[in-house]
Design an enzyme around this catalytic site. Sequence first.
Site, PDB file in Angstrom:
ATOM      1  N   GLN A  51     -85.582   6.960  68.805  1.00  0.00           N
ATOM      2  CA  GLN A  51     -85.319   8.175  68.018  1.00  0.00           C
ATOM      3  C   GLN A  51     -84.006   8.845  68.444  1.00  0.00           C
ATOM      4  O   GLN A  51     -83.877  10.072  68.387  1.00  0.00           O
ATOM      5  CB  GLN A  51     -86.479   9.152  68.133  1.00  0.00           C
ATOM      6  CG  GLN A  51     -87.685   8.794  67.278  1.00  0.00           C
ATOM      7  CD  GLN A  51     -87.415   8.929  65.777  1.00  0.00           C
ATOM      8  OE1 GLN A  51     -86.498   9.628  65.342  1.00  0.00           O
ATOM      9  NE2 GLN A  51     -88.222   8.257  64.974  1.00  0.00           N
ATOM     10  N   SER A  52     -83.036   8.067  68.849  1.00  0.00           N
ATOM     11  CA  SER A  52     -81.748   8.615  69.290  1.00  0.00           C
ATOM     12  C   SER A  52     -81.038   9.393  68.174  1.00  0.00           C
ATOM     13  O   SER A  52     -80.802   8.864  67.086  1.00  0.00           O
ATOM     14  CB  SER A  52     -80.856   7.456  69.740  1.00  0.00           C
ATOM     15  OG  SER A  52     -79.519   7.878  69.866  1.00  0.00           O
TER      16      SER A  52
END
Length: 350
Positions: free
Chosen positions: A76-77
């Site tokens: 989920q960068s």
Amino acid sequence: MIDLSSFARVRLIHAPTPLEPMERLSSLLGGPRIWIKRDDCTGLSTGGNKARKLEFLLADAVKEGADTIVTAGATQSNHARQTAAAAARLGLECHLLLWNMNRFMDRAYVENGNVLLNRLHGARIHELSGVGATTEIAYLNAEVDRLTKRLRATGRRPYPIPVGASNALGALGYVECALELLSQAKQLGFSIDAIVHKSGSAGTQAGLVAGLRAAGAGTLVTGIGGGKAPANLQDVVLRMAEQAAASIGAPGVVQPGDVTAIDPDPAGYGLLTPPVAEAIQLVARTEGVLLDPVYTGRAMAALIELIRAGRFARHANVVFIHTGGTASLFGYAEAFEPLRAPGTAAAPTD
Ligand SMILES: *Cc1c(COP(=O)(O)O)cnc(C)c1O
């Protein structure tokens, strides 16, 4: 006088981002005066702090004739998503190396939030296994180098961007943010006593410290570590801040005492602890502002703890930098499920 105009730059963001008072939150906590710097409103694909740094790094990529961008991050960068969007804007191919560090298997985590946006921006995604990883950022950056070499061998012209777009060049984005803050505070008629924000790969804090000191401001900057930030975060920030200051013609302005990085609530990357969940709800309900579980929620929980511990004078002006991350909220839908239980829905009131 700091002049960034000698650096190549592409325009990606809406700036200056607003600096606004958090009136209800400040009064609920009984002071200090909390201000929020809305870097969640940088505009690129739901905003965030990486876009400021990417203005410098992608300009360098274009200057070097790159046709492909390579970077890495957690599943989920926010950094990966902003890089994918910036590459799309410039017509460059984008390869993202994503690592599900905590093996979160919630459907939202692996498919929604930033992951969905990466796909919409047309990024090519490579899943990392984490095999051989020791320190997280070092592992991710080594994988970026590996893929860069592979792509080069196939005839492409790849440009590697380190995790978080954090190096001395990327940090210039936050040198500029520091200057923006000083000028906005002046216009609003106050001086900034302290800045608090989430620190991770160090570029944001390094740029802020370099910019403030180069501008002659002694403002205290407290980075909140934890997550996948390195254990020696303070040293990493200091080194990068020194390099950034030297690159803008202000060598030696950053001193070791200028960098403070703390982690008051050590918890694994992206784990939603009760103080973080409370901070997210509190700010959503008192200010209508969205924070995220990985970064800004943790930084706000830490700020609240510092305030409760009496670290700031009642009338001090404290700036909280909202570094973004809103899109990742939708990847953590299931993590918020426990908040639906009776008795846990109310915001704390003291
Ligand atoms: C990356 C990130 C940070 C940390 O910034 P660094 O420059 O990596 O230290 C903070 N908040 C959000 C929302 C981020 O995505």
